[in-house]
Design an enzyme around this catalytic site. Structure first.
Site, PDB file in Angstrom:
ATOM      1  N   ALA A 253      77.950  78.174  35.603  1.00  0.00           N
ATOM      2  CA  ALA A 253      78.232  80.007  36.139  1.00  0.00           C
ATOM      3  C   ALA A 253      79.416  79.508  37.344  1.00  0.00           C
ATOM      4  O   ALA A 253      80.078  79.042  38.079  1.00  0.00           O
ATOM      5  CB  ALA A 253      77.778  80.409  36.941  1.00  0.00           C
ATOM      6  N   LYS A 254      79.897  81.176  37.309  1.00  0.00           N
ATOM      7  CA  LYS A 254      81.235  80.891  38.114  1.00  0.00           C
ATOM      8  C   LYS A 254      80.900  80.714  39.912  1.00  0.00           C
ATOM      9  O   LYS A 254      81.687  79.979  40.331  1.00  0.00           O
ATOM     10  CB  LYS A 254      81.710  82.664  38.422  1.00  0.00           C
ATOM     11  CG  LYS A 254      83.000  82.278  38.639  1.00  0.00           C
ATOM     12  CD  LYS A 254      83.796  83.893  38.172  1.00  0.00           C
ATOM     13  CE  LYS A 254      83.464  85.600  38.764  1.00  0.00           C
ATOM     14  NZ  LYS A 254      83.796  86.447  38.364  1.00  0.00           N
TER      15      LYS A 254
END
Ligand code: GLU
Length: 282
Positions: A253-254
């Site tokens: 994820a980011k």
């Protein structure tokens, strides 16, 4: 057989990471393997989360990675009038209603009703605004009260054949149950579209025949098939791929800054190395 058209449809909410590279390469390879076309679409209808500089970065990162797209890039925020037209047509058929509820209103109602059903996107909307009389709706809209547009799921289900399904590549047909979403938002309060509306509209408009995307979006396909049936849009084939996970087994994820393509590039990795890290060795 129509030629295969795939697309990569990232939202510019941050820099691309290895998970995005996997999704892009998956779609790109599927098109190239079939002698088809690969499109790039920027899904930036959310003005709070999307930033133009990330759109620029996506184009740059993909070019560096060696993923070349065909034709112009479609940028969703430039086509809000097209999404609004779909809302207008669904509303004219009595399939949408304005919803004035705030998140807090909905949370309060859900908390008050024990056993409220949960759908793929959280608690199912309890239908408060569906029960508003037409005069109240008109008066509140005239007074400028912010409102979203929700699909009247029961009416929508009644407007299309009962048995809806989609074709998952390699698996065959999978039955859909869009009612699990309840009265989904198709037009947000701030933009005349939602992810579900914009993505199905654009896949139809752009002639996408094979929708490839992460398995996290597989549940959304039930709702997308309903929208396609309501609008008479063609039905693509779907190929949902597993999400890439980090060394800890969690999906990328980011927050995993180190896994951005920009960071890997800055650390001296070559495009071929990064393609291999993303699961697609040359
Ligand atoms: N824009 C979506 C995302 O970044 C993908 C949409 C799709 O592939 O259907 O998660």
């Amino acid at each position: 057989m129509p030629p295969v058209v795939t697309r990569f449809a990232p939202s510019p909410t941050g820099r691309l990471h290895l998970g995005h590279a996997h999704a892009a390469l998956f779609a790109w390879r599927a098109a190239r393997a079939a002698g088809g076309r690969f499109l790039l679409r920027i899904e930036d209808i959310d003005p709070l989360r999307c930033r133009p500089e990330f759109t620029e970065a996506i184009l740059e990162d993909l070019s560096w990675l060696g993923v070349a797209w065909d034709g112009p890039v479609r940028v969703q925020s430039r086509h809000l009038a097209a999404y609004r037209a779909v809302l207008v047509s669904l509303a004219a058929r009595g399939l949408l209603y304005p919803c004035f509820c705030t998140r807090a209103d909905i949370a309060r109602e859900v908390a008050a009703s024990a056993g409220a059903p949960h759908g793929p996107e959280g608690p199912v909307y309890p239908g408060t605004c569906r029960r508003l009389p037409p005069e109240a709706r008109a008066a509140r809209i005239a007074a400028g009260e912010p409102h979203a547009w929700r699909l009247d799921m029961a009416a929508a289900r009644a407007a299309v054949p009962a048995a809806l399904s989609f074709e998952e590549r390699g698996e065959g047909r999978i039955a859909c149950d869009p009612a699990r979403f309840g009265d989904a938002v198709l037009g947000r309060k701030d933009v005349p579209a939602s992810y579900h509306l914009a993505v199905t509209h654009d896949d139809a408009l752009q002639g996408v025949t094979l929708v490839t995307r992460g398995a996290d979006l597989k549940p959304a396909t039930d709702l997308h098939r309903l929208l396609q049936a309501l609008m008479g849009w063609p039905e693509p084939v779907y190929a949902h791929h597993p999400l890439l996970t980090g060394p800890d087994g969690r999906r990328l994820a980011k927050r995993d800054g180190a896994a951005t393509l920009a960071a890997l590039r800055a650390a001296g990795r070559s495009p071929a190395e990064v393609r291999a890290m993303a699961g697609f060795p040359d």
